[in-house]
Write a protein that holds these residues in place. Structure first.
Motif, PDB file in Angstrom:
ATOM      1  N   MET A  40       0.852  -1.175   0.000  1.00 46.39           N
ATOM      2  CA  MET A  40       0.000   0.000   0.000  1.00 46.39           C
ATOM      3  C   MET A  40       0.903   1.246   0.000  1.00 46.39           C
ATOM      4  N   SER A  41       0.590   2.194  -0.855  1.00 47.57           N
ATOM      5  CA  SER A  41       1.407   3.403  -0.958  1.00 47.57           C
ATOM      6  C   SER A  41       1.152   4.336   0.229  1.00 47.57           C
ATOM      7  N   ASP A  42       2.045   5.292   0.420  1.00 53.08           N
ATOM      8  CA  ASP A  42       1.862   6.288   1.473  1.00 53.08           C
ATOM      9  C   ASP A  42       0.560   7.062   1.252  1.00 53.08           C
ATOM     10  N   ALA A  43       0.281   7.383   0.002  1.00 54.21           N
ATOM     11  CA  ALA A  43      -0.943   8.134  -0.307  1.00 54.21           C
ATOM     12  C   ALA A  43      -2.188   7.317   0.048  1.00 54.21           C
ATOM     13  N   ASP A  44      -2.158   6.021  -0.221  1.00 50.35           N
ATOM     14  CA  ASP A  44      -3.280   5.153   0.167  1.00 50.35           C
ATOM     15  C   ASP A  44      -3.453   5.126   1.679  1.00 50.35           C
ATOM     16  N   GLN A  45      -2.354   5.035   2.398  1.00 46.71           N
ATOM     17  CA  GLN A  45      -2.421   5.021   3.866  1.00 46.71           C
ATOM     18  C   GLN A  45      -2.980   6.336   4.400  1.00 46.71           C
TER      19      GLN A  45
END
Length: 146
Positions: A1-6
């Protein structure tokens, strides 16, 4: 999971927590509109819809409820007699102040176990994130042309 998703997941969780914490004195969907009018107004209903990116009928319903509750009033526009800019009343400002105090207390409680340095760093980073998000958010054409 990307930072943006988190970040997106955490922001959604935060929004749910804030909404569930305690019932607001007005319809929760009306608070952003009321805050926008208080901070940046006056605005016409069409300008509000364009700025918030919602359908004009949604704004009309919310504005009607806020006017009925005495939290917002329509004023005559001296330059355009057909227009009715919306302005927050003293009662509306009291609601916003109470909501701000409620949320500040809620957030203060959540941050109570953090060090002063961690709280300051979080506040700075959150401020940077919000500024960058506002700067990169595409604006509707009629808002850009104002």
């Amino acid at each position: 999971m990307s930072d943006a998703d988190q970040v997106a997941r955490q922001l959604l969780a935060l929004a749910r927590l804030v909404k569930r914490a305690e019932p607001a004195p007005v319809e929760p969907m009306c608070l952003p509109l009321l805050a926008m009018l208080a901070e940046e107004g006056p605005f016409r209903a069409g300008e509000i819809a364009a700025t918030l990116g919602v359908h004009p009928s949604t704004v009309s319903r919310q504005v009607a409820g806020l006017v009925r509750a005495g939290l917002v009033e329509r004023r005559a526009d001296p330059e355009d007699g057909r227009a009715s800019p919306l302005v927050v009343t003293a009662a509306g400002r009291r609601i916003l102040d109470a909501e701000h105090q409620r949320r500040a207390a809620q957030f203060g409680t959540a941050l109570a176990g953090w060090s002063p340095e961690a709280r300051a760093r979080f506040a700075d980073l959150l401020g940077c994130f919000v500024s960058d998000l506002q700067r990169t958010r595409p604006l509707p054409l009629d808002v850009i042309e104002r």
